[in-house]
Design a protein around this motif. Structure first.
Motif, PDB file in Angstrom:
ATOM      1  N   SER A  33       0.817  -1.221   0.000  1.00 30.47           N
ATOM      2  CA  SER A  33       0.000   0.000   0.000  1.00 30.47           C
ATOM      3  C   SER A  33       0.850   1.270   0.000  1.00 30.47           C
ATOM      4  O   SER A  33       0.350   2.346   0.286  1.00 30.47           O
ATOM      5  N   TRP A  34       2.131   1.157  -0.350  1.00 34.48           N
ATOM      6  CA  TRP A  34       3.017   2.323  -0.350  1.00 34.48           C
ATOM      7  C   TRP A  34       3.511   2.610  -1.757  1.00 34.48           C
ATOM      8  O   TRP A  34       3.672   1.716  -2.572  1.00 34.48           O
ATOM      9  N   ILE A  56       7.646   8.815   0.710  1.00 33.91           N
ATOM     10  CA  ILE A  56       6.883   7.577   0.850  1.00 33.91           C
ATOM     11  C   ILE A  56       5.429   7.920   1.138  1.00 33.91           C
ATOM     12  O   ILE A  56       5.130   8.577   2.133  1.00 33.91           O
ATOM     13  N   ASP A  58       1.768   6.457   2.051  1.00 32.56           N
ATOM     14  CA  ASP A  58       0.938   5.353   2.514  1.00 32.56           C
ATOM     15  C   ASP A  58      -0.444   5.590   1.921  1.00 32.56           C
ATOM     16  O   ASP A  58      -1.160   6.504   2.330  1.00 32.56           O
ATOM     17  N   THR A  59      -0.821   4.788   0.941  1.00 32.32           N
ATOM     18  CA  THR A  59      -2.081   5.033   0.237  1.00 32.32           C
ATOM     19  C   THR A  59      -3.309   4.690   1.082  1.00 32.32           C
ATOM     20  O   THR A  59      -4.406   5.134   0.757  1.00 32.32           O
ATOM     21  N   TRP A  64       2.207  11.053   4.221  1.00 31.48           N
ATOM     22  CA  TRP A  64       3.542  11.034   3.629  1.00 31.48           C
ATOM     23  C   TRP A  64       4.603  10.958   4.710  1.00 31.48           C
ATOM     24  O   TRP A  64       4.432  11.506   5.793  1.00 31.48           O
ATOM     25  N   CYS A 106       8.881  -3.075   3.301  1.00 33.73           N
ATOM     26  CA  CYS A 106       7.536  -2.540   3.515  1.00 33.73           C
ATOM     27  C   CYS A 106       6.592  -3.628   4.023  1.00 33.73           C
ATOM     28  O   CYS A 106       5.399  -3.626   3.733  1.00 33.73           O
ATOM     29  N   SER A 110       5.164   0.277   8.176  1.00 33.14           N
ATOM     30  CA  SER A 110       5.830   1.362   7.457  1.00 33.14           C
ATOM     31  C   SER A 110       6.917   0.757   6.576  1.00 33.14           C
ATOM     32  O   SER A 110       7.222  -0.422   6.672  1.00 33.14           O
ATOM     33  N   CYS A 111       7.494   1.577   5.718  1.00 30.19           N
ATOM     34  CA  CYS A 111       8.621   1.145   4.888  1.00 30.19           C
ATOM     35  C   CYS A 111       9.904   1.558   5.603  1.00 30.19           C
ATOM     36  O   CYS A 111      10.088   2.732   5.914  1.00 30.19           O
TER      37      CYS A 111
END
Length: 159
Positions: A33-34, A56, A58-59, A64, A106, A110-111
């Motif tokens: 989802s990123w 980055i 996060d959708t 961001w 990811c 989080s990434c």
């Protein structure tokens, strides 16, 4: 070029978002989802200044965050493997082609940047050998049904 267009495949909608740093010739990849946007030439300067910035998105939350790659560069190749975002190569401001690879994991909430080890310990039988020079990995598996395991660990054994 501080804006990016983001198309949502599920809703069929397009959105425009603003990166934290204006730049061009970036590497971009979607993982789970990123969406990660890395490096590029800083667009606010007339000369070639490479960026180490990673934006980055996060959708799921539309939030961001930023991170850094290990070497500022543009024209980075980007891909994903499973939950990993991989940024490789590119060109430095000096014009030199980069052989650096940066990895983001990811798989969690989080990434996270994953440092690539600069030395490894290779164990064959009971004789460990520590390699401290830069390491390049190349594996050829033949025949196709061959089975093998390669493990890479850092000194703490966490990688």
């Amino acid at each position: 070029y501080a804006t990016v267009d983001i198309f949502d495949l599920f809703t069929g909608t397009r959105a425009v978002a603003t990166l934290s740093q204006a730049r061009r010739s970036i590497g971009a990849v979607a993982v789970r989802s990123w969406i990660l946007f890395a490096g590029g030439w800083q667009a606010t300067t007339p000369s070639a200044i490479a960026s180490d910035r990673v934006d980055i998105l996060d959708t799921l939350t539309s939030k961001w965050s930023t991170a850094q790659i290990s070497q500022a560069r543009a024209w980075i190749s980007a891909t994903s493997v499973g939950s990993l975002a991989i940024f490789a190569g590119g060109r430095l401001a000096s014009g030199v082609v980069s052989d650096v690879v940066d990895v983001f994991d990811c798989s969690g909430s989080s990434c996270v940047y994953v440092p690539i080890p600069t030395s490894i310990t290779v164990v064959t039988s009971s004789n460990p050998a520590i390699i401290t020079q830069p390491v390049r990995f190349s594996f050829t598996v033949y025949p196709r049904n061959a089975v093998g395991v390669v493990s890479v660990v850092d000194q703490s054994g966490t990688l």
